[in-house]
Design an enzyme around this catalytic site. Structure first.
Site, PDB file in Angstrom:
ATOM      1  N   ASP A  64     -41.012 -31.843 -24.614  1.00 58.55           N
ATOM      2  CA  ASP A  64     -40.553 -32.118 -25.973  1.00 58.55           C
ATOM      3  C   ASP A  64     -39.513 -31.073 -26.338  1.00 58.55           C
ATOM      4  O   ASP A  64     -39.443 -30.006 -25.710  1.00 58.55           O
ATOM      5  CB  ASP A  64     -41.738 -32.044 -26.951  1.00 58.55           C
ATOM      6  CG  ASP A  64     -41.510 -32.833 -28.239  1.00 58.55           C
ATOM      7  OD1 ASP A  64     -40.517 -32.563 -28.932  1.00 58.55           O
ATOM      8  OD2 ASP A  64     -42.335 -33.711 -28.561  1.00 58.55           O
ATOM      9  N   ALA A 103     -38.980 -40.023 -28.293  1.00 52.80           N
ATOM     10  CA  ALA A 103     -37.745 -40.749 -28.570  1.00 52.80           C
ATOM     11  C   ALA A 103     -37.031 -40.068 -29.726  1.00 52.80           C
ATOM     12  O   ALA A 103     -37.639 -39.324 -30.505  1.00 52.80           O
ATOM     13  CB  ALA A 103     -38.027 -42.209 -28.926  1.00 52.80           C
ATOM     14  N   TYR A 129     -31.640 -48.123 -32.572  1.00 50.24           N
ATOM     15  CA  TYR A 129     -32.939 -47.687 -32.057  1.00 50.24           C
ATOM     16  C   TYR A 129     -33.608 -48.822 -31.275  1.00 50.24           C
ATOM     17  O   TYR A 129     -34.096 -48.626 -30.152  1.00 50.24           O
ATOM     18  CB  TYR A 129     -33.837 -47.220 -33.201  1.00 50.24           C
ATOM     19  CG  TYR A 129     -35.205 -46.778 -32.737  1.00 50.24           C
ATOM     20  CD1 TYR A 129     -35.372 -45.605 -32.009  1.00 50.24           C
ATOM     21  CD2 TYR A 129     -36.333 -47.547 -33.015  1.00 50.24           C
ATOM     22  CE1 TYR A 129     -36.628 -45.203 -31.567  1.00 50.24           C
ATOM     23  CE2 TYR A 129     -37.582 -47.158 -32.582  1.00 50.24           C
ATOM     24  CZ  TYR A 129     -37.732 -45.991 -31.862  1.00 50.24           C
ATOM     25  OH  TYR A 129     -38.969 -45.609 -31.424  1.00 50.24           O
ATOM     26  N   LYS A 156     -34.475 -49.018 -27.121  1.00 49.34           N
ATOM     27  CA  LYS A 156     -35.789 -49.306 -26.562  1.00 49.34           C
ATOM     28  C   LYS A 156     -35.765 -50.560 -25.682  1.00 49.34           C
ATOM     29  O   LYS A 156     -36.485 -50.639 -24.677  1.00 49.34           O
ATOM     30  CB  LYS A 156     -36.815 -49.455 -27.683  1.00 49.34           C
ATOM     31  CG  LYS A 156     -37.203 -48.132 -28.334  1.00 49.34           C
ATOM     32  CD  LYS A 156     -37.911 -47.224 -27.352  1.00 49.34           C
ATOM     33  CE  LYS A 156     -38.501 -46.000 -27.994  1.00 49.34           C
ATOM     34  NZ  LYS A 156     -39.270 -45.163 -27.052  1.00 49.34           N
TER      35      LYS A 156
END
Length: 320
Positions: free
Chosen positions: A31, A69, A135, A139
């Site tokens: 992260d 994300a 977004y 994905k």
């Protein structure tokens, strides 16, 4: 086994890390933000689009839960969304395939359809994928890359299309990135100013007298918005289920609550908890009114959500 969890500091990721450690797995977190040190846990702090950091994170991994994300719907952030979610996912898939991981679990979203523009209800896995946000596009590209690495490198996978997911405490937080603009008037006004949405502002600004208020967003015909809202605890649990289940291998499924939440019901629960006054706004544009099907997750994983909206609000506001 040793599991790589991306987005390990996020609302779902940190809970997944705890669930895995509690059952005896070792975990690597990946992260931009560090997580508190835990026994059996190592961490790589870095960006998904950095292939060197991705390679370090994948070292010794036997499975990958790709939950992280970059989330934004602002046009100015489009390249950041693409770099993190598309380019970053490609680097991660390549590293996972090279490491011969047992399973790659990819956290996708209903925005690949998108569920807010349904052709039919409930939205299920067969619904056409026609994203309208950067977004959602990022994905969708991630899902296609997962399928590509399965075809070409025999990488076992599960794609989970998450419903809108919240920590319970976010629902009562007017400054929450998600729930603030969804349920609080002044937060909604600030968001729409950032988007430059003058039609929405014309409806919302006359309702603002300087006091904080709860907002019931409605379609132009007055019908309250309705959408699926999942608790992060349920989503963390089903994510770990997807890691283990042999029946789920190489499948795509929605994960979320059993039913959608109407915004008038949601705001009634928030009003009971906060005591704030309530206003209604007829929002311009297509209405938000959808539900998604978790039938496949119930069948293949035995998933049974534990939290509905009212229970989430009650838990967030109970005395500690």
């Amino acid at each position: 086994m040793h599991v790589l969890v991306t987005g390990s500091a996020g609302r779902v990721g940190r809970r997944v890390v705890d669930l895995l450690l509690a059952r005896g797995d070792t975990v690597t977190g990946f992260d931009l933000n560090p997580l508190a040190v835990r026994a059996g846990y190592r961490e790589v702090v870095g960006a998904f689009e950095d292939p060197i950091a991705v390679g370090r994170a994948c070292a010794d991994a036997e499975a990958v839960l790709h939950l992280g994300a970059y989330m934004s719907w602002l046009p100015a952030h489009a390249s950041k969304v693409y770099d993190a979610n598309a380019t970053g996912t490609f680097h991660l898939l390549a590293a996972a395939a090279a490491a011969n991981v047992r399973r790659f679990v990819f956290a996708s979203t209903g925005e690949v359809h998108p569920e807010v523009r349904p052709r039919y209800l409930p939205v299920d896995e067969s619904h056409p994928r026609e994203p309208t946000s950067i977004y959602g596009l990022s994905k969708l590209l991630g899902e296609e890359m997962v399928a590509f690495f399965h075809r070409t490198r025999a990488l076992p996978y599960v794609v989970l299309r998450y419903s809108h997911t919240q920590d319970a405490t976010e629902l009562v937080d007017r400054d929450s990135f998600f729930s603030g603009p969804r349920f609080f008037l002044r937060s909604k006004i600030r968001q729409q100013r950032e988007f430059g949405n003058t039609l929405a502002l014309a409806e919302l600004e006359p309702l603002d007298d300087g006091r904080e208020k709860l907002l019931i967003q409605c379609a132009e015909n007055g019908t309250p918005y309705r959408m699926t809202i999942a608790d992060a605890r349920d989503i963390a649990e089903v994510t770990v289920m997807a890691l283990d289940s042999s029946r789920a291998e190489n499948t795509t499924m929605f994960v979320g609550p059993d039913d959608a939440t109407s915004f008038d019901v949601a705001v009634a629960a928030l009003q009971k908890a906060t005591g704030l006054p309530v206003v209604r706004a007829r929002m311009p544009g297509p209405p938000v009114n959808y539900t998604t099907s978790n039938a496949r997750a119930r069948e293949l994983l035995g998933f049974r959500p534990k939290w509905n909206f009212e229970a989430m609000v009650a838990d967030a506001t109970r005395p500690r």
